[in-house]
Design an enzyme around this catalytic site. Structure first.
Site, PDB file in Angstrom:
ATOM      1  N   CYS A 257       0.825  -1.216   0.000  1.00 35.70           N
ATOM      2  CA  CYS A 257       0.000   0.000   0.000  1.00 35.70           C
ATOM      3  C   CYS A 257       0.863   1.271   0.000  1.00 35.70           C
ATOM      4  O   CYS A 257       1.463   1.587  -1.008  1.00 35.70           O
ATOM      5  CB  CYS A 257      -0.985  -0.038   1.162  1.00 35.70           C
ATOM      6  SG  CYS A 257      -2.455   0.955   0.867  1.00 35.70           S
ATOM      7  N   GLN A 261       3.784   2.646  -2.758  1.00 36.07           N
ATOM      8  CA  GLN A 261       3.905   3.970  -3.363  1.00 36.07           C
ATOM      9  C   GLN A 261       5.270   4.592  -3.085  1.00 36.07           C
ATOM     10  O   GLN A 261       5.850   5.257  -3.954  1.00 36.07           O
ATOM     11  CB  GLN A 261       2.785   4.870  -2.824  1.00 36.07           C
ATOM     12  CG  GLN A 261       1.393   4.391  -3.193  1.00 36.07           C
ATOM     13  CD  GLN A 261       0.306   4.972  -2.307  1.00 36.07           C
ATOM     14  OE1 GLN A 261       0.541   5.893  -1.535  1.00 36.07           O
ATOM     15  NE2 GLN A 261      -0.901   4.423  -2.406  1.00 36.07           N
ATOM     16  N   ASN A 299      -7.475  -0.503   0.358  1.00 38.08           N
ATOM     17  CA  ASN A 299      -7.729   0.708   1.125  1.00 38.08           C
ATOM     18  C   ASN A 299      -6.681   1.749   0.771  1.00 38.08           C
ATOM     19  O   ASN A 299      -5.626   1.812   1.378  1.00 38.08           O
ATOM     20  CB  ASN A 299      -7.679   0.411   2.629  1.00 38.08           C
ATOM     21  CG  ASN A 299      -7.659   1.678   3.455  1.00 38.08           C
ATOM     22  OD1 ASN A 299      -8.063   2.742   2.992  1.00 38.08           O
ATOM     23  ND2 ASN A 299      -7.155   1.596   4.668  1.00 38.08           N
ATOM     24  N   GLY A 301      -6.199   5.905  -1.235  1.00 40.36           N
ATOM     25  CA  GLY A 301      -6.716   7.054  -1.962  1.00 40.36           C
ATOM     26  C   GLY A 301      -5.704   7.636  -2.924  1.00 40.36           C
ATOM     27  O   GLY A 301      -5.992   8.607  -3.625  1.00 40.36           O
ATOM     28  N   PHE A 302      -4.484   7.042  -2.943  1.00 41.46           N
ATOM     29  CA  PHE A 302      -3.425   7.443  -3.869  1.00 41.46           C
ATOM     30  C   PHE A 302      -3.009   6.224  -4.676  1.00 41.46           C
ATOM     31  O   PHE A 302      -3.230   5.084  -4.254  1.00 41.46           O
ATOM     32  CB  PHE A 302      -2.218   8.015  -3.112  1.00 41.46           C
ATOM     33  CG  PHE A 302      -2.487   9.339  -2.457  1.00 41.46           C
ATOM     34  CD1 PHE A 302      -2.098  10.530  -3.066  1.00 41.46           C
ATOM     35  CD2 PHE A 302      -3.145   9.418  -1.228  1.00 41.46           C
ATOM     36  CE1 PHE A 302      -2.362  11.760  -2.465  1.00 41.46           C
ATOM     37  CE2 PHE A 302      -3.415  10.626  -0.625  1.00 41.46           C
ATOM     38  CZ  PHE A 302      -3.022  11.809  -1.245  1.00 41.46           C
ATOM     39  N   HIS A 343      -4.046  -5.414   0.072  1.00 44.87           N
ATOM     40  CA  HIS A 343      -3.691  -5.960   1.384  1.00 44.87           C
ATOM     41  C   HIS A 343      -3.785  -7.489   1.419  1.00 44.87           C
ATOM     42  O   HIS A 343      -4.849  -8.048   1.703  1.00 44.87           O
ATOM     43  CB  HIS A 343      -4.590  -5.357   2.459  1.00 44.87           C
ATOM     44  CG  HIS A 343      -4.266  -3.925   2.732  1.00 44.87           C
ATOM     45  ND1 HIS A 343      -3.316  -3.549   3.651  1.00 44.87           N
ATOM     46  CD2 HIS A 343      -4.741  -2.780   2.192  1.00 44.87           C
ATOM     47  CE1 HIS A 343      -3.235  -2.227   3.681  1.00 44.87           C
ATOM     48  NE2 HIS A 343      -4.078  -1.738   2.791  1.00 44.87           N
ATOM     49  N   GLU A 345      -2.715  -9.353   3.664  1.00 40.16           N
ATOM     50  CA  GLU A 345      -2.891  -9.812   5.048  1.00 40.16           C
ATOM     51  C   GLU A 345      -4.345  -9.706   5.505  1.00 40.16           C
ATOM     52  O   GLU A 345      -4.655  -9.979   6.674  1.00 40.16           O
ATOM     53  CB  GLU A 345      -2.017  -8.967   5.983  1.00 40.16           C
ATOM     54  CG  GLU A 345      -2.584  -7.626   6.391  1.00 40.16           C
ATOM     55  CD  GLU A 345      -2.637  -6.591   5.276  1.00 40.16           C
ATOM     56  OE1 GLU A 345      -3.349  -5.583   5.430  1.00 40.16           O
ATOM     57  OE2 GLU A 345      -1.962  -6.792   4.242  1.00 40.16           O
TER      58      GLU A 345
END
Length: 369
Positions: A257, A261, A299, A301-302, A343, A345
């Site tokens: 995540c 990035q 999850n 937003g970028f 994710h 996990e």
């Protein structure tokens, strides 16, 4: 609680739109970027996920609270969302191994919640108009005062939030006699990531967000991990430098995540804020390497700029999101490094992507041999 005595409450969006509902019982105001999660289960994991710090969560599941809270199923040491918006809030729960009601859990941690909102209309509005800042008010503050306060809330773009949720001091997780040692940079790490690594015979030392590569290397790890977390990756200059140093030393590296990035930025690939992020447990992803599909928990937003990644001579896309063809995974061709935007996990599931932790261990083994 007597349903008829509950106080009126509102959700005010940054563009002036108002949604009406009722307070769950905690009086006050709370601010954040409004977003929605499409998962039909797992509200406790969502509320305690550090990646949601600074966000007001809209639950698309119409029933929240019906299975209470189990203290062993949290993803961090406290609730991380700024506030909750839901349709039907269950004050009673029916789950044998629940330790308390969601209402009591919220009261202990002072979380402001508004229910009886038309969440279908709200989610439709966010889809059309994009993620934006908002305020939940349950104490009767005037609309004009709320608008003045809301105007002062910073935009999520450019906002560094990892420092708000990262550990202050290094700590250990797992069995110290485990076969593998992992140095993890905590940008907002979920506990179940640590559980998945420990389950694969790893002993993990978790470092604060501002730790250096030298700090992480002193543990003499077999591999390095960059965690998930909230906010914009662009301001994380220290973490980006850590990723560069790990790659320069050609050590096994895995990112999830926000960590994904950060690895992109360390290789000169830009990221961008999405109109609406991906948040739910039913997102379809295609593994380009194997050709197989995966249902994933997401999850964020970028996202990583796909065009720039495709033009990078030393990197390749490994996974694509099938709804909008955004980058869901990547790897370096000449380094022992890979990362995903989602994710693996996930708890509760899906567990289609848990093989990625095995892949990390295989990468560590290959470097040892």
């Amino acid at each position: 609680m007597n349903y008829t005595t509950r106080q009126p409450a509102i959700l005010l969006l940054n563009d002036g739109t108002i949604f009406h509902g009722k307070s769950i019982g905690i009086s006050g105001t709370t601010f954040g970027e409004v977003c929605f999660n499409t998962g039909m289960t797992g509200y406790q994991e969502i509320f305690t996920d550090p990646s949601y710090f600074g966000q007001i969560m809209v639950a698309t599941n119409p029933h929240i609270g019906n299975y209470g809270v189990n203290e062993n199923e949290v993803e961090s040491d406290s609730i991380k969302i700024s506030g909750l918006v839901c349709k039907n809030f269950s004050f009673n729960y029916s789950r044998e191994n629940a330790s308390e009601s969601l209402e009591d859990y919220f009261k202990k941690q002072n979380l402001i919640c508004i229910s009886d909102v038309d969440t279908r209309a709200l989610v439709s509005y966010i889809r059309d108009n994009g993620a934006m800042n908002a305020v939940i008010c349950t104490d009767g503050t005037s609309i004009e005062d709320l608008k003045i306060q809301l105007a002062q809330v910073p935009d999520m773009k450019g906002l560094e939030l990892a420092s708000k949720v990262s550990t202050k001091e290094p700590y250990f997780f797992g069995n110290e006699t485990a076969k593998y040692k992992i140095s993890a940079l905590d940008l907002g790490i979920k506990t179940n990531i640590l559980r998945n690594l420990a389950k694969r015979d790893c002993y993990i030392k978790v470092f604060p967000y501002d730790a250096t590569f030298k700090d992480l290397a002193e543990f003499n790890p077999d591999g390095y991990f960059l965690s998930n977390g909230p906010g914009d990756p662009d301001p994380l200059f220290g973490a980006i430098q850590v990723a560069k140093d790990i790659l320069e030393n050609n050590k096994p590296l895995f990112g999830i995540c926000l960590g994904h990035q950060v690895i992109a930025l360390a290789n000169g690939i830009p990221t961008y804020k999405m109109f609406n992020g991906h948040r739910g447990i039913n997102h379809p992803v295609k593994n380009i390497i194997t050709g197989k599909g995966e249902i994933t928990s997401q999850n964020h937003g970028f996202a990583v700029n796909k065009e720039a990644l495709e033009q990078h001579p030393e990197m390749e896309i490994t996974h694509l999101h099938l709804n909008d063809h955004t980058v869901a995974g990547m790897r370096l061709k000449n380094k022992n490094c890979f990362s995903v935007q989602y994710h693996p996990e996930a708890s509760p599931g899906p567990h289609d992507s848990s093989y990625l932790f095995d892949q990390f261990i295989e990468n560590i083994e290959s470097q040892k041999n």
